[in-house]
Design a protein around this motif. Sequence first.
Motif, PDB file in Angstrom:
ATOM      1  N   VAL A  38      -5.432 -49.286  -5.643  1.00 39.97           N
ATOM      2  CA  VAL A  38      -5.564 -48.137  -6.540  1.00 39.97           C
ATOM      3  C   VAL A  38      -4.193 -47.498  -6.659  1.00 39.97           C
ATOM      4  CG1 VAL A  38      -7.994 -47.675  -6.027  1.00 39.97           C
ATOM      5  CG2 VAL A  38      -6.206 -46.592  -4.641  1.00 39.97           C
ATOM      6  N   GLN A  39      -4.035 -46.607  -7.654  1.00 40.69           N
ATOM      7  CA  GLN A  39      -2.728 -46.003  -7.895  1.00 40.69           C
ATOM      8  C   GLN A  39      -2.886 -44.572  -8.373  1.00 40.69           C
ATOM      9  OE1 GLN A  39      -0.381 -48.359 -10.596  1.00 40.69           O
ATOM     10  NE2 GLN A  39       1.330 -46.930 -10.524  1.00 40.69           N
ATOM     11  N   THR A  40      -2.089 -43.679  -7.840  1.00 41.90           N
ATOM     12  CA  THR A  40      -2.149 -42.257  -8.202  1.00 41.90           C
ATOM     13  C   THR A  40      -0.788 -41.831  -8.761  1.00 41.90           C
ATOM     14  OG1 THR A  40      -1.470 -41.596  -5.975  1.00 41.90           O
ATOM     15  CG2 THR A  40      -3.839 -41.811  -6.366  1.00 41.90           C
ATOM     16  N   PRO A  41      -0.701 -40.639  -9.388  1.00 43.51           N
ATOM     17  CA  PRO A  41       0.569 -40.221 -10.009  1.00 43.51           C
ATOM     18  C   PRO A  41       1.678 -39.971  -8.976  1.00 43.51           C
ATOM     19  CG  PRO A  41      -1.274 -38.898 -10.825  1.00 43.51           C
ATOM     20  CD  PRO A  41      -1.780 -39.680  -9.663  1.00 43.51           C
ATOM     21  N   ILE A  42       2.915 -39.995  -9.466  1.00 47.38           N
ATOM     22  CA  ILE A  42       4.086 -39.728  -8.624  1.00 47.38           C
ATOM     23  C   ILE A  42       4.130 -38.256  -8.195  1.00 47.38           C
ATOM     24  CG2 ILE A  42       6.615 -39.488  -8.744  1.00 47.38           C
ATOM     25  CD1 ILE A  42       5.860 -42.370  -8.336  1.00 47.38           C
ATOM     26  N   PHE A  43       3.674 -37.359  -9.050  1.00 48.03           N
ATOM     27  CA  PHE A  43       3.624 -35.951  -8.639  1.00 48.03           C
ATOM     28  C   PHE A  43       2.181 -35.448  -8.650  1.00 48.03           C
ATOM     29  CE2 PHE A  43       4.878 -35.775 -13.206  1.00 48.03           C
ATOM     30  CZ  PHE A  43       3.824 -35.056 -13.724  1.00 48.03           C
ATOM     31  N   GLU A  44       1.947 -34.406  -7.849  1.00 45.24           N
ATOM     32  CA  GLU A  44       0.614 -33.824  -7.710  1.00 45.24           C
ATOM     33  C   GLU A  44       0.748 -32.308  -7.741  1.00 45.24           C
ATOM     34  OE1 GLU A  44      -2.437 -35.209  -7.232  1.00 45.24           O
ATOM     35  OE2 GLU A  44      -1.971 -37.321  -6.829  1.00 45.24           O
ATOM     36  N   SER A  45      -0.378 -31.620  -7.858  1.00 50.09           N
ATOM     37  CA  SER A  45      -0.368 -30.169  -7.691  1.00 50.09           C
ATOM     38  C   SER A  45       0.108 -29.849  -6.284  1.00 50.09           C
ATOM     39  CB  SER A  45      -1.778 -29.605  -7.881  1.00 50.09           C
ATOM     40  OG  SER A  45      -2.169 -29.724  -9.213  1.00 50.09           O
ATOM     41  N   LEU A  72       4.044 -27.973  -9.007  1.00 48.49           N
ATOM     42  CA  LEU A  72       3.859 -29.406  -8.758  1.00 48.49           C
ATOM     43  C   LEU A  72       4.769 -29.827  -7.619  1.00 48.49           C
ATOM     44  CD1 LEU A  72       4.047 -30.650 -12.487  1.00 48.49           C
ATOM     45  CD2 LEU A  72       1.977 -30.285 -11.130  1.00 48.49           C
ATOM     46  N   LEU A  74       6.603 -33.711  -5.922  1.00 49.94           N
ATOM     47  CA  LEU A  74       6.603 -35.154  -5.700  1.00 49.94           C
ATOM     48  C   LEU A  74       5.776 -35.401  -4.446  1.00 49.94           C
ATOM     49  CD1 LEU A  74      10.333 -36.165  -6.395  1.00 49.94           C
ATOM     50  CD2 LEU A  74       8.405 -35.983  -7.988  1.00 49.94           C
ATOM     51  N   ARG A  84      -8.034 -37.213  -3.152  1.00 44.22           N
ATOM     52  CA  ARG A  84      -8.258 -36.439  -4.377  1.00 44.22           C
ATOM     53  C   ARG A  84      -8.823 -37.326  -5.478  1.00 44.22           C
ATOM     54  NH1 ARG A  84      -6.555 -37.082  -8.625  1.00 44.22           N
ATOM     55  NH2 ARG A  84      -4.492 -37.900  -8.164  1.00 44.22           N
ATOM     56  N   MET A  85      -8.268 -38.528  -5.591  1.00 41.90           N
ATOM     57  CA  MET A  85      -8.729 -39.481  -6.599  1.00 41.90           C
ATOM     58  C   MET A  85     -10.201 -39.843  -6.382  1.00 41.90           C
ATOM     59  SD  MET A  85      -7.301 -43.333  -7.122  1.00 41.90           S
ATOM     60  CE  MET A  85      -7.897 -44.365  -8.473  1.00 41.90           C
TER      61      MET A  85
ATOM     62  N   VAL B   2      -8.704 -29.296  -5.845  1.00 39.70           N
ATOM     63  CA  VAL B   2      -7.408 -29.664  -6.433  1.00 39.70           C
ATOM     64  C   VAL B   2      -7.619 -30.794  -7.452  1.00 39.70           C
ATOM     65  CG1 VAL B   2      -5.074 -30.470  -5.979  1.00 39.70           C
ATOM     66  CG2 VAL B   2      -6.247 -29.082  -4.281  1.00 39.70           C
ATOM     67  N   PRO B   5      -2.703 -33.586 -11.958  1.00 33.25           N
ATOM     68  CA  PRO B   5      -1.910 -32.837 -12.941  1.00 33.25           C
ATOM     69  C   PRO B   5      -2.164 -33.343 -14.374  1.00 33.25           C
ATOM     70  CG  PRO B   5      -0.524 -33.517 -11.091  1.00 33.25           C
ATOM     71  CD  PRO B   5      -1.846 -34.214 -10.928  1.00 33.25           C
ATOM     72  N   THR B   8      -1.341 -36.949 -16.413  1.00 36.28           N
ATOM     73  CA  THR B   8      -1.166 -38.069 -15.478  1.00 36.28           C
ATOM     74  C   THR B   8      -2.506 -38.786 -15.318  1.00 36.28           C
ATOM     75  OG1 THR B   8      -1.728 -36.837 -13.472  1.00 36.28           O
ATOM     76  CG2 THR B   8       0.571 -36.757 -14.205  1.00 36.28           C
ATOM     77  N   ARG B   9      -2.462 -39.945 -14.720  1.00 38.51           N
ATOM     78  CA  ARG B   9      -3.680 -40.753 -14.561  1.00 38.51           C
ATOM     79  C   ARG B   9      -3.806 -41.301 -13.154  1.00 38.51           C
ATOM     80  NH1 ARG B   9      -1.914 -44.799 -19.073  1.00 38.51           N
ATOM     81  NH2 ARG B   9       0.054 -43.958 -18.313  1.00 38.51           N
ATOM     82  N   ASP B  10      -5.048 -41.474 -12.713  1.00 34.95           N
ATOM     83  CA  ASP B  10      -5.337 -42.305 -11.549  1.00 34.95           C
ATOM     84  C   ASP B  10      -5.777 -43.663 -12.082  1.00 34.95           C
ATOM     85  OD1 ASP B  10      -5.001 -40.297  -9.572  1.00 34.95           O
ATOM     86  OD2 ASP B  10      -6.987 -39.489 -10.040  1.00 34.95           O
ATOM     87  N   PHE B  11      -5.406 -44.711 -11.362  1.00 29.89           N
ATOM     88  CA  PHE B  11      -5.860 -46.044 -11.742  1.00 29.89           C
ATOM     89  C   PHE B  11      -6.765 -46.580 -10.644  1.00 29.89           C
ATOM     90  CE2 PHE B  11      -1.607 -45.610 -13.766  1.00 29.89           C
ATOM     91  CZ  PHE B  11      -2.055 -45.549 -15.079  1.00 29.89           C
ATOM     92  N   GLY B  12      -8.050 -46.756 -10.981  1.00 29.91           N
ATOM     93  CA  GLY B  12      -9.025 -47.281 -10.020  1.00 29.91           C
ATOM     94  C   GLY B  12      -8.864 -48.781  -9.841  1.00 29.91           C
ATOM     95  N   SER B  16      -6.219 -50.931 -11.929  1.00 27.05           N
ATOM     96  CA  SER B  16      -5.043 -51.367 -11.169  1.00 27.05           C
ATOM     97  C   SER B  16      -4.894 -52.876 -11.260  1.00 27.05           C
ATOM     98  CB  SER B  16      -5.163 -50.967  -9.701  1.00 27.05           C
ATOM     99  OG  SER B  16      -5.097 -49.574  -9.578  1.00 27.05           O
ATOM    100  N   PHE B 106       8.806 -40.165 -17.211  1.00 30.15           N
ATOM    101  CA  PHE B 106       8.165 -38.863 -17.295  1.00 30.15           C
ATOM    102  C   PHE B 106       8.714 -38.061 -18.468  1.00 30.15           C
ATOM    103  CE2 PHE B 106       8.416 -40.514 -13.078  1.00 30.15           C
ATOM    104  CZ  PHE B 106       7.126 -40.370 -12.597  1.00 30.15           C
ATOM    105  N   GLU B 118       3.194 -38.981 -17.550  1.00 34.36           N
ATOM    106  CA  GLU B 118       3.674 -40.077 -16.701  1.00 34.36           C
ATOM    107  C   GLU B 118       3.262 -41.361 -17.399  1.00 34.36           C
ATOM    108  OE1 GLU B 118       3.497 -41.208 -12.027  1.00 34.36           O
ATOM    109  OE2 GLU B 118       1.570 -41.071 -12.996  1.00 34.36           O
TER     110      GLU B 118
END
Lengths: 444, 444
Positions: A38-45, A72, A74, A84-85, B2, B5, B8-12, B16, B106, B118
Motif C-alpha cells: 500500500v502507499q500513502t502521501p509524502i506529507f500528512e496533517s 502539514l 513531511l 490512518r489509511m 485525522v 490532506p 493527496t491519495r492513498d493507494f490500496g 498499488s 507536488f 501530489e
Amino acid sequence: MVQRPRGTRDFGPLESRRRRLLEQVLDVEAVCAGFDRVQTPIFESLDLFTAKSGPGVIGQLYAFEDKGGRPLTLRPELTAPVMRMIAEGMRAEAKPMRLAYHGACFRYEEFKTGRYREFYQYGIEVVGADGPLVDAEVIALAVRMLHATGLKGWTLRIGHVGLLRDVLAGLGLSAEASEGGEAPTATAMRLLDKGDDAGLADLFAAQRLDAAGLDLLRALGDASGGRESIATARPLLEAHGLPLQALDALEETVEALGLLAPAPPSLEVDLRVARGLDYYTGMVFEVHVPELGGEGQVLGGGTYRLLHLFGLDDLDPSCGFGLGFDRVLLALEHQAEAEGRSEVLPGEAGPKTRVAVVPFRVPASAVLPVVAGLRDEGVVVDLELRGRAIGKAFSWADGVGASHVLVVGPRDLEAGTGNLKRLKDGVQVDVALTASDVLAALNG
Amino acid sequence: MVQRPRGTRDFGPLESRRRRLLEQVLDVEAVCAGFDRVQTPIFESLDLFTAKSGPGVIGQLYAFEDKGGRPLTLRPELTAPVMRMIAEGMRAEAKPMRLAYHGACFRYEEFKTGRYREFYQYGIEVVGADGPLVDAEVIALAVRMLHATGLKGWTLRIGHVGLLRDVLAGLGLSAEASEGGEAPTATAMRLLDKGDDAGLADLFAAQRLDAAGLDLLRALGDASGGRESIATARPLLEAHGLPLQALDALEETVEALGLLAPAPPSLEVDLRVARGLDYYTGMVFEVHVPELGGEGQVLGGGTYRLLHLFGLDDLDPSCGFGLGFDRVLLALEHQAEAEGRSEVLPGEAGPKTRVAVVPFRVPASAVLPVVAGLRDEGVVVDLELRGRAIGKAFSWADGVGASHVLVVGPRDLEAGTGNLKRLKDGVQVDVALTASDVLAALNG
C-alpha cells in the motif's frame, strides 16, 4: 550553483539499480507471505504525528502550512499513515490485513553516516489478529527478508514487554505515573534496556522494594541467550509466584519461528528488550548488525496497541516491523567491501547481454530496424548517437556496459551484414542485419 | 479523526499493484533502450525552481524552511532536479546519458479529476547528444511505452519550435521583448498553439507586417496532418524564401521514428505545436488522449536548452519527455471500464496460485513446515491466524484472493495429509503434508 539540500542524497544509475533490487528482494518475501503493498502521501496533517509520537519526533518534523493555512508535515515514519489509511478506507478488508509499504521518511537531525534527513523505510503490519502465531509470522518474514538479502552476522533479539511489565508489577513497581513524572515501571524498563544495574538498584531503594526483585531481574538478564533462556527463566518466575502466560506465548512464538524461517545467524531471547515505545504491549524484537556500531539496529518491531487512536479498537493489538532500508544496504555494502566482492546483492550483475549498435558512415536508417527488433525481444540496445569514429565508439560502448558491439559500415551495408564483436574476448562474427540473426549470434 | 490532506491519495492493495505494474511496463521499455533509472530527493532548494520555472509554477510551490532557515520546496517537477544531479555528480559519465526517473511531484492547485496536489511523473532525458536521430529515439521510447501499456486511440503530435521561430523571424516578427513585454515571436507562438487566428491578425497589424505572412501561417496550419504534411509545407517555405534545415531534420526524425517504434494510433505533424515553455529549441511533441478532455495531454517533451543554467553548456541541447503517470493510468481505467474489462493493464491478474492454509483444531506447528516450504518455492501462502471455523475460513480465503485452500484437521493430521480444494471448481484432493507434494498437486 544550486546544491542538493543537506542530509539528502541523489542516487545514480548503479545505486538506483541496487536499491530497486533490494526492494524487489524484500517484496518477493512479503508477497509469498500474503502481504500486499500500500502507499500513502509524502506529507500528512501535522496532527497525525503529534497525536501519537513523542516530543523527540515532534522536534524533528519538517512541518509547514499549505496555502490554506492547514498545518502539514513531511512524514517522519510510515506506521501512523498506514493506520490512518486503514481508518479512512480499509475497514471492510478481510482480517487480518497483511500490508507492506516502502518509502521516503523525513527527520531533521544532525547529518552523520547512516542517518539522513531523507531516509527510506520498508515496513509491514499484520492488522486485526494477534497471538503467538501472528508474532511468529511477523518475525519469520523479517528473518526471511534479511536472509534473502545475503546479509551476514546479524543478531535477532526477541523479548516480551508484556512479560516484563508483569514481572515489574509483581515486584511491586507501579505502572502509574506520579505527579507528571515517569511511571516507575517505565523507568525500570528504560534502565533494563540500557543494562543500567546501578540505576535499577537506586530505583528499588527509592521505591522501598525488596532487593530480591533486583536479583530476579539480574538473573533474567543472565538467562538471556539462545532459545533455552525461556526454560531458564521459567523456574525464576515460578519461584516469585509470577504469571507464566507471557513466557508460554513467547515459547510458542520461538518454536513456530523455527518452522517458518531459516535460523538467523544469531538468536537471543532477551527478556530485557523494551524497545522504548509506549505502544508495544507484547512480543518485541530487533535486529542488530555489528558492523554498523551505534547505528547497528537495522530492523525493529513487535506487538502494539495503536489502532484505538484511529477509532479501530477492534483491531488492537496488531503486529509489525520497520526495516531501515538505508542501513541494511549500508551493512551489505560494508560486508561486500570487506570480502572484496563487487556484487553487493545476490543477482546484482545487470543484464548479461547489452548490445551497442554503431552505424559507421552509413545512414542510421540502415540499423534502426535491427535496433527496434532486438528491443522487441527484450535485449538492451544502446544506439550510438554522436557519430563517433570506431575507436571512440568502442570506448563509449565499454563505458555504457555493453557486452557486444554491432558495427555497420559501408561495406557491411552493401553485403547486408554487420560485424558483431563480443567485448570480453574480442570474438567477432559477421551477421545478417536482421534482429533474428543477431539474436541467434548473441545466444549462440 | 485525522484525515488525508486535500489533493493527496492513498493507494490500496489493488491500486498499488496496478501502479507498480505500470511502472514496470515503462521500465522494461526504458531499459531495453539503454536508459538507467536515477533518483533525486523529494525536496530541493527553492532556488532550483525559481531560477528556471515561470511565475505560474512558483505560485504553486509547497515551499518551507528547514530549521536552519534554508528555503526549501517540495519538487514541482523532475527535470531540474535531474539536471542539478548531473551537474553535482555525473559530469564524467559516458555521453549521451540516457536517464529515466519516476516519482512524486507536488503542486498546490485546485483539486479536480486527474489533477492532484501530489502527482506522479515518469520521465526520461537523453543528455549530451542532439540531432534528428536523438529526437527519433526519444519519441520512439514514448511510443513504445504507450504501446506497451495497451493504451488506445491516442494521438502523437510532433512539431518543431526551431522551425516555427525561423518562420516567424522570416516574416519579420522580432524575438526581442520590448519594454518588459513579451517578444512578438513568443506572442505569436502562443496564439498559434491556441489556434487564435484573430489574435494573430491583430498582432500582424500592430507590428505592421505583410498579411501574406498570416496566409503562410494559416497554410502551414492547414497542412498539419499525417507525415505527408512535411512535403506539403516544403513548397510553402520555399515560396517565402525561408530556411529548410529544420524541416529536413523533422523529416529525418519522422522517418527514423517509423523504423524504431510501432505506428501510433494517430500521428500528426503539426508545425503550430509550441509547448509553451521557453526552453524548447527544436523538435517538440505531445500525446493526447481524447477520453480525458481538457486534461487529455498525457505526455510531452522535446529538444531543449537547460543545461547551461547548471554550468553544463557543452551538454546543450538535450532531449526528453515527461509522462503523466496518473493521467495515463486514468485513461487506461476509462478505456477498460468502457469495454467492460476488469484487467486495466496487460498481465494485471495477480499470481494464479495463492494458497490459504487453515489449521483446524490442530496445532499450527503441524502446517508451518508446509507453509514455509511453499513460500521457499515462491508460492503465495496465506496462513489463517484467527482460529476460524471451516465455513468462515473459506470466506476469508476467498476474501484474500486464494485460488486454493489447504485444510488440516485432526484426522488429516493423524494420516499425515491435508485436504487441498481448488476454489474455482471445488475439486478436492488429499495430499501428503510436504511442500513438494502440495506443490505437485497445485501444478497437476
